[in-house]
Design a protein around this motif. Structure first.
Motif, PDB file in Angstrom:
ATOM      1  N   UNK A  54      28.544  33.729  54.952  1.00 50.69           N
ATOM      2  CA  UNK A  54      29.137  32.718  55.818  1.00 50.69           C
ATOM      3  C   UNK A  54      28.359  31.408  55.703  1.00 50.69           C
ATOM      4  N   UNK A  55      29.090  30.335  55.521  1.00 51.04           N
ATOM      5  CA  UNK A  55      28.497  28.989  55.458  1.00 51.04           C
ATOM      6  C   UNK A  55      29.038  28.193  56.636  1.00 51.04           C
ATOM      7  N   UNK A  56      28.130  27.712  57.480  1.00 45.41           N
ATOM      8  CA  UNK A  56      28.628  27.010  58.644  1.00 45.41           C
ATOM      9  C   UNK A  56      27.683  25.973  59.179  1.00 45.41           C
ATOM     10  N   UNK A  57      28.058  25.413  60.310  1.00 47.07           N
ATOM     11  CA  UNK A  57      27.209  24.507  61.071  1.00 47.07           C
ATOM     12  C   UNK A  57      27.116  25.055  62.490  1.00 47.07           C
ATOM     13  N   UNK A 391      21.122  33.092  59.607  1.00 45.77           N
ATOM     14  CA  UNK A 391      20.347  31.873  59.875  1.00 45.77           C
ATOM     15  C   UNK A 391      21.225  31.027  60.790  1.00 45.77           C
ATOM     16  N   UNK A 392      20.961  31.111  62.089  1.00 44.22           N
ATOM     17  CA  UNK A 392      21.842  30.486  63.072  1.00 44.22           C
ATOM     18  C   UNK A 392      21.524  29.009  63.305  1.00 44.22           C
ATOM     19  N   UNK A 393      20.347  28.566  62.873  1.00 44.19           N
ATOM     20  CA  UNK A 393      20.018  27.134  62.860  1.00 44.19           C
ATOM     21  C   UNK A 393      18.994  26.867  61.764  1.00 44.19           C
ATOM     22  N   UNK A 394      19.186  25.756  61.069  1.00 43.37           N
ATOM     23  CA  UNK A 394      18.207  25.239  60.120  1.00 43.37           C
ATOM     24  C   UNK A 394      18.650  23.822  59.771  1.00 43.37           C
ATOM     25  N   UNK A 430      23.849  28.702  59.004  1.00 45.32           N
ATOM     26  CA  UNK A 430      24.459  27.671  59.832  1.00 45.32           C
ATOM     27  C   UNK A 430      23.508  26.470  59.898  1.00 45.32           C
ATOM     28  N   UNK A 431      23.915  25.369  59.314  1.00 48.58           N
ATOM     29  CA  UNK A 431      23.091  24.157  59.349  1.00 48.58           C
ATOM     30  C   UNK A 431      23.179  23.516  60.736  1.00 48.58           C
ATOM     31  N   UNK A 432      22.044  23.055  61.241  1.00 50.18           N
ATOM     32  CA  UNK A 432      22.012  22.286  62.489  1.00 50.18           C
ATOM     33  C   UNK A 432      21.872  20.817  62.146  1.00 50.18           C
TER      34      UNK A 432
END
Length: 485
Positions: A54-57, A391-394, A430-432
């Motif tokens: 999964x690729x997300x923000x 990875x829920x935030x990075x 998931x990018x923050x």
């Protein structure tokens, strides 16, 4: 005799240098001092991820939504803002994601994202205890429908630092009897949205909530240096997670179709000098208080809190090791800890110097440290085996947009190594965050967004430094699409 002593001293120096070289080689990889195009040591384009990745923000409701269609509701953060945010900034309408969610979801789709992590605004949903605002619930149904229309997988968070003022006025999580209100809210929200969402985060970064609220005082309720209160709040948060997990699984129509996890931020605390026993001791103490005790709880069911100047706290819950279908990992950087008897806390946070001068810093008070993402994934794999990781935030605060490209290259490379070399079961990133937003005590000063937002016009513009993220996603998804066809 002198010659013998000299030989022993020479051997000792060689051994120490060898030991330090081994330590530093494991902690710091051989990057190219900011010029990735050289590729002298590491090819950051050499990355690969699982087919179903999964690729997300990621976002939090308070930081991006604004008040919505009602008058602003009161929360722990709305009451905290006026006197405690840099330069008196206030959240206001933020980036008005509440009304512009369709536009923002379209931006996610343009990037190639197939997932989105967001939080439900408890303060807007339940401004009066026991009364749910049906219009706000309807809004989130609309958001979920739009996500599904764009083939984007939702991940919902129940608590991301913000709760209604009525909950805060009852001392929030400092009072264990209050936890029932949060548990009830979370289970009710699951009932409301279980047909539209299958990934659930209970609590975002419990140790950050505790640290900001009861140690540094930069988060509400603004209590400083209160370790006994901090440990009690942390205990109540962890207990609430267990109860929410069990509550949801007991009522879910298809419990196996729903994955529930807590979100754990990991900032490593490394000794500034590995041969200084005081640096080592303090770094281990801090790491256990912020990281180790929580991971131990979910591994063994036993929680132990120890900190100088505080009362030791222990409790057990045998259900804890069975209450994470995944772990959400938020990762940004690490801290180097140095003993300093002249500081009130007896230590200080410092940053590494290398051949190119000061470590490459973000706009926040920490450096780029992609090696730490690899280390955090491996730690979770080792301490919580068989528990998948998201990875829920990075992300990076980078006002000038001159390090974001480098950040994404290095951190995604580190993540790829964690998956392919260390065997970490990481299922999404998931990018923050998608857009700039209200970064808590920092206000609008920190620019984490892939999209720059003009707060006057609300215009969104893709930053140049974000384009590598778009390229990686589209290349990854195209590779597997080619295989399918």
């Amino acid at each position: 005799m002198f010659v013998f002593v000299l030989i022993l001293l020479s051997i000792a120096i060689i051994v120490i240098k060898w030991y330090l070289a081994r330590i530093y080689a494991s902690l710091y990889w051989c990057w190219d001092n900011g010029n990735e195009e050289k590729r002298i040591f590491i090819d950051t384009d050499d990355v690969s991820f699982p087919q179903s990745f999964l690729w997300g923000t990621a976002s939090a409701s308070y930081q991006c939504e604004g008040p919505g269609d009602r008058a602003p509701t009161k929360s722990n953060w709305s009451e905290w803002e006026p006197q405690h945010i840099k330069r008196g900034q206030q959240c206001g309408i933020a980036v008005d994601h509440y009304h512009r969610y369709k536009e923002d979801i379209e931006l996610m789709s343009t990037l190639g994202c197939n997932a989105y992590r967001f939080s439900l605004a408890w303060d807007k949903i339940e401004p009066i205890e026991g009364q749910y605002d049906q219009d706000v619930l309807g809004h989130y149904h609309d958001v979920l429908r739009e996500l599904h229309r764009q083939s984007i997988v939702p991940m919902i968070t129940f608590h991301h630092f913000v709760h209604p003022l009525w909950f805060e006025e009852r001392s929030s999580f400092l009072n264990s009897t209050n936890s029932s209100a949060f548990i009830r809210f979370s289970v009710d929200m699951f009932k409301e949205f279980q047909d539209e969402c299958h990934l659930w985060c209970t609590i975002n970064e419990p140790e950050v909530y505790v640290s900001g609220g009861y140690f540094t005082g930069i988060f509400p309720p603004g209590r400083k240096s209160q370790p006994n209160e901090a440990s009690l709040v942390l205990q109540n948060l962890l207990q609430a997670h267990v109860d929410i997990y069990d509550g949801i699984k007991s009522i879910a129509r298809q419990p196996d179709q729903h994955s529930i996890g807590i979100v754990k931020d990991i900032f490593q605390f490394d000794p500034y000098h590995p041969l200084n026993p005081l640096d080592v001791y303090i770094s281990r103490l801090l790491d256990y208080a912020m990281n180790g005790c929580i991971l131990d709880f979910f591994r063994t069911g036993s929680f132990k809190w120890t900190m100088p100047g505080s009362t030791p706290r222990t409790f057990t819950n045998s259900r804890a090791p069975h209450t994470n279908d995944f772990i959400g990992l938020n990762y940004y950087s690490h801290f180097l800890v140095r003993f300093n008897p002249f500081k009130p806390s007896s230590f200080e946070i410092v940053h590494r110097q290398d051949d190119s001068g000061p470590s490459l810093m973000t706009d926040m008070a920490y450096p780029l440290y992609p090696e730490g993402l690899y280390r955090a994934c491996v730690r979770l794999k080792d301490e919580l085996p068989r528990v998948p990781i998201y990875i829920t935030e990075n992300g990076i605060a980078d006002r000038c947009d001159d390090r974001r490209h480098l950040f994404l290259r290095r951190y995604l490379y580190a993540l790829s190594r964690a998956i392919n070399e260390a065997g970490c079961d990481v299922r999404g990133y998931f990018y923050w965050s998608l857009t700039d937003n209200f970064e808590w005590a920092e206000g609008y000063d920190m620019k984490f967004g892939l999209y720059d937002v003009n707060l006057q016009t609300q215009e969104r513009t893709l930053r140049d430094g974000a384009k590598y993220f778009q390229q990686v996603i589209q290349k990854h998804r195209a590779k597997y699409q080619k295989k399918i066809t």
